[in-house]
Write a protein that holds these residues in place. Structure first.
Motif, PDB file in Angstrom:
ATOM      1  N   PRO A 132       0.822  -1.269  -0.095  1.00  0.00           N
ATOM      2  CA  PRO A 132       0.023   0.026  -0.050  1.00  0.00           C
ATOM      3  C   PRO A 132       0.861   1.127  -0.075  1.00  0.00           C
ATOM      4  O   PRO A 132       0.483   2.298  -0.594  1.00  0.00           O
ATOM      5  N   LEU A 133       2.010   1.272   0.609  1.00  0.00           N
ATOM      6  CA  LEU A 133       2.717   2.441   0.529  1.00  0.00           C
ATOM      7  C   LEU A 133       3.153   2.768  -0.845  1.00  0.00           C
ATOM      8  O   LEU A 133       3.416   4.160  -1.004  1.00  0.00           O
ATOM      9  N   TRP A 134       3.196   2.294  -1.788  1.00  0.00           N
ATOM     10  CA  TRP A 134       3.695   2.605  -3.037  1.00  0.00           C
ATOM     11  C   TRP A 134       2.653   2.564  -4.132  1.00  0.00           C
ATOM     12  O   TRP A 134       2.632   3.294  -4.980  1.00  0.00           O
ATOM     13  N   TYR A 135       1.528   2.184  -3.903  1.00  0.00           N
ATOM     14  CA  TYR A 135       0.383   2.218  -4.902  1.00  0.00           C
ATOM     15  C   TYR A 135      -0.422   3.481  -4.815  1.00  0.00           C
ATOM     16  O   TYR A 135      -0.958   4.031  -3.629  1.00  0.00           O
ATOM     17  N   SER A 136      -0.433   4.130  -5.973  1.00  0.00           N
ATOM     18  CA  SER A 136      -1.352   5.459  -6.064  1.00  0.00           C
ATOM     19  C   SER A 136      -1.784   5.471  -7.469  1.00  0.00           C
ATOM     20  O   SER A 136      -1.261   4.928  -8.402  1.00  0.00           O
TER      21      SER A 136
ATOM     22  N   LEU B 264       3.771  10.819 -10.217  1.00  0.00           N
ATOM     23  CA  LEU B 264       5.139  10.803  -9.326  1.00  0.00           C
ATOM     24  C   LEU B 264       6.295  10.183 -10.244  1.00  0.00           C
ATOM     25  O   LEU B 264       7.112  11.077 -10.132  1.00  0.00           O
ATOM     26  N   PHE B 265       6.128   9.347 -11.036  1.00  0.00           N
ATOM     27  CA  PHE B 265       7.068   8.829 -11.857  1.00  0.00           C
ATOM     28  C   PHE B 265       7.829  10.141 -12.859  1.00  0.00           C
ATOM     29  O   PHE B 265       8.737  10.295 -12.956  1.00  0.00           O
TER      30      PHE B 265
ATOM     31  N   LYS C 230       2.704  13.256  -2.628  1.00  0.00           N
ATOM     32  CA  LYS C 230       3.001  12.128  -1.768  1.00  0.00           C
ATOM     33  C   LYS C 230       2.267  12.303  -0.426  1.00  0.00           C
ATOM     34  O   LYS C 230       1.477  11.319  -0.042  1.00  0.00           O
ATOM     35  N   ILE C 231       1.906  13.581  -0.049  1.00  0.00           N
ATOM     36  CA  ILE C 231       1.395  13.711   1.111  1.00  0.00           C
ATOM     37  C   ILE C 231      -0.098  13.783   0.874  1.00  0.00           C
ATOM     38  O   ILE C 231      -0.930  12.983   1.804  1.00  0.00           O
ATOM     39  N   GLN C 232      -0.661  14.052  -0.185  1.00  0.00           N
ATOM     40  CA  GLN C 232      -2.111  13.561  -0.789  1.00  0.00           C
ATOM     41  C   GLN C 232      -2.301  12.264  -0.667  1.00  0.00           C
ATOM     42  O   GLN C 232      -3.286  11.906  -0.370  1.00  0.00           O
TER      43      GLN C 232
END
Lengths: 392, 266
Positions: free
Chosen positions: A195-199, A205-206, A256-258
């Motif tokens: 979960p920390l990396w899925y968005s 982001l990339f 990222k905060i979002q």
């Protein structure tokens, strides 16, 4: 007559040849015994170091090319002109190495051209493939004037110059597309990525991290070529570049905060397991500390400060790409993937070849010199003599 | 065209592995490893989870993730239902292995000309009017082949006839947008190691949401960039022109000034 002399043994020279030797052994094993014998990949963990580092990171590290080309040509920011060539060179070498490394990773590398005739527009990989192919061509054309200049082929250089604006626009479009699409690759596995990396904003982001890391790479190269050849880019330009990195990272941080809020990631971050530590490492090293450093005038105006800052950005970037491609998938797959020595040695060889190629290019091509356009035009020289003296 | 499927009733499977052997024979893999797990040698396998035998094989999704991610379109959802793979197109990027929500495709890791392996629902046999090998070989009738709509009805009937025996859910009707292979189970599916966290919509919609924007992005992006270039370039030109004009004017002024001075002194 020159005396026969053994080449001087230097630390880096020796390291280079050891890496190349190990890489060649691994190459032999890879192409005679297959992926299974040379890598630690498996059905449960089909993508490893070669995808995570050589491809995902490699393409991002080469992003300086389109960022600087856009600044100089599209935004007419002439002050960036001195870094245009090192940036284009990095990008061009980067993409050649990415394609080179891809040949190791593909099960059937001889079919690498298939996307040209076998279309699947629903595939992110298809789009990445096309963009990389087209953008490599654009980079070759953008790079060609440097070679033409060396070969004194003024007419060819002029021809490229005429199409430079459309070329750069095409380059920027293609780059922004595939830099972001490398992130889209992971959109389709929401339940596999930790979960920390899925968005859903992975593509954005990339793209932002690529824009941040591109200038950082140019800065590092400038620092290294200063140490090797005393050729470098002026500090004021590099500190401008650092600001570009800073802004891109700041926007990235906001996204990222979002994500932390939208996906409620706080509990995961505070778990302090392997994933959360690596996540925190990536954010601290590659985002928070660099943003802090770039806001200090002292850091922005010293050669070493800029170098250290850029190095952090690059390391944080690589950690981010490795996290998404390896760390984020490990828990789901139930595998403890760690690359084999053969995978590592091939990757090291790719890096070493990159350094060697860059060194050769800087040595033999007009990379860090001011390009001919900005150099004073060759004007016939006349001695100016006073009229009185002639008629005297 | 009838869309076919397979109904797998987990309550009926006795774990005899006849399906694994029939499948191995169909694919020309005579010596099968003892590990009961999907691999390059086994396109169907019987997992054992808490003493329950759980058959695994390709689900033949209605909108297959593998077909959507493959950069060369090596996977195809046939009108009959099976998802088939063309090894001649494949370049070996293994995105299908990475992306499949059911972790079905496997790879010939030790081959120098490696292919992806997965069940094709015995497409050739189906076209000849036969049943898939695993279905035919099953002595317990744990697998039923037929038209998918009929199978779903049959599954509902079985649940209705014996609600105590079955979990009240047909796995595969909604999972990942629906599949052509559906399951009945004696207990909740997550307890049998099957994924229950999949969305009800096909996964390719996640990437299509981004990919479908590309043509617009290319058009408007390049127009915007060309516009920015036109403005910045024009600004530079105007600046240069104004600078030149200013210089000319200064020179003119100086000349005028000189003339004026001369006139005065005369």
């Amino acid at each position: 007559m020159r005396a026969l002399r053994l080449p001087r043994l230097t630390f880096w020279g020796t390291t280079f040849w050891i890496i190349i030797a190990a890489g060649l052994v691994s190459t032999f094993i890879r192409f005679t015994q297959g992926l299974g014998a040379s890598t630690n990949l498996s059905d449960a963990f089909p993508w490893g170091l070669w995808i995570g580092f050589d491809i995902l990171s490699g393409v991002g590290l080469a992003a300086g090319g389109f960022v600087v080309a856009a600044s100089v040509y599209i935004f007419n920011l002439d002050r960036y002109k001195p870094i245009l060539r090192p940036a284009i060179l990095t990008a061009f070498l980067g993409y050649i190495l990415v394609v080179f490394a891809l040949m190791y990773d593909l099960g059937k590398p001889w079919n690498v051209w298939h996307p040209i005739i076998m279309w699947n527009p629903r595939s992110v990989m298809f789009e990445v493939g096309w963009c990389v192919m087209l953008y490599s061509t654009v980079l070759a054309l953008e790079f060609s004037p440097i070679v033409f200049e060396r070969l004194n082929m003024g007419w060819a250089k002029k021809a490229i110059h005429m199409i430079s604006i459309p070329l750069v626009i095409l380059g920027v479009i293609l780059s922004s597309l595939h830099q972001s699409s490398l992130g889209s690759l992971f959109l389709i596995v929401p339940e596999k990525v930790y979960p920390l990396w899925y968005s859903s904003s992975l593509p954005y982001l990339f793209f932002l991290t690529a824009v941040a890391v591109g200038p950082a790479m140019v800065t590092i190269e400038s620092f290294l070529s200063y140490r090797a050849f005393k050729k470098e880019i002026e500090i004021p330009i590099l500190s401008q570049l650092a600001k570009v990195t800073g802004v891109a990272l700041a926007v990235y941080l906001v996204l990222k905060i979002q994500d932390i809020m939208a996906y409620q990631l706080l509990p995961y971050i505070l778990e302090f397991n392997t994933e959360s530590l690596l996540y925190l490492g990536e954010i601290l090293l590659g985002v928070l500390i660099p943003i802090g450093l770039v806001s200090l005038k002292k850091v922005r105006e010293s050669r070493f400060g800029l170098f250290a800052l850029s190095l952090l950005v690059v390391l944080g970037f690589i950690l981010n790409r490795m996290n998404i491609s390896v760390t984020a998938i490990e828990r789901y797959s139930g595998m403890n993937y760690f690359p084999s020595w053969m995978e590592i040695s091939v990757t090291l060889m790719v890096i070493a070849l990159g350094f060697a190629a860059f060194r050769l290019a800087v040595k033999h091509l007009p990379i860090f010199e001011h390009p001919a356009e900005s150099a004073p035009k060759e004007v016939p020289q006349y001695d100016v003599v006073s009229f009185h003296e002639v008629t005297k | 065209m009838t869309r076919y499927g397979i109904l797998i009733d987990i309550t009926r499977c006795v774990g005899c592995y006849a399906c694994e052997e029939a499948c191995g024979e169909r694919w020309g893999n005579p010596s099968l490893p003892d590990v009961h797990k999907l691999s390059e040698h086994k396109n169907t396998a019987i997992h054992t989870v808490d003493d329950v035998y759980v058959p695994a094989q390709c689900m033949h999704c209605a909108d297959p993730t593998c077909a959507s991610v493959c950069p060369v379109g090596a996977f195809e959802k046939t009108p009959e239902g099976p998802v088939i793979y063309d090894a001649d197109k494949c370049m070996g990027c293994r995105y299908c292995l990475q992306a499949c929500p059911f972790d079905v495709p496997t790879y010939q890791w030790h081959s120098l000309n490696p292919e992806v392996r997965k069940c094709d629902m015995c497409y050739d046999r189906i076209k000849k009017g036969e049943k898939p090998a695993c279905v035919e070989s099953c002595p317990a009738e744990a697998r039923t082949f037929g038209a998918l709509d009929d199978l779903i009805q049959e599954a509902r009937n079985r649940i209705a006839a014996d609600p105590g025996m079955y979990e009240n859910h047909i796995y595969g009707v909604k999972e990942a947008g629906g599949t052509s292979v559906i399951f009945l189970s004696p207990k909740p599916f997550e307890q049998l190691g099957m994924k229950t966290n999949l969305p009800d919509h096909p996964l390719p919609t996640l990437t299509w949401a981004i990919l479908s924007k590309i043509p617009n992005y290319v058009f408007w992006g390049s127009t915007l960039l060309a516009g920015i270039w036109w403005i910045t370039n024009r600004r530079t030109e105007v600046q240069a022109y104004e600078a030149a004009l200013l210089k000319l004017q200064e020179r003119q002024n100086r000349k005028d000034g000189k003339n004026g001075h001369n006139q005065l002194s005369e």
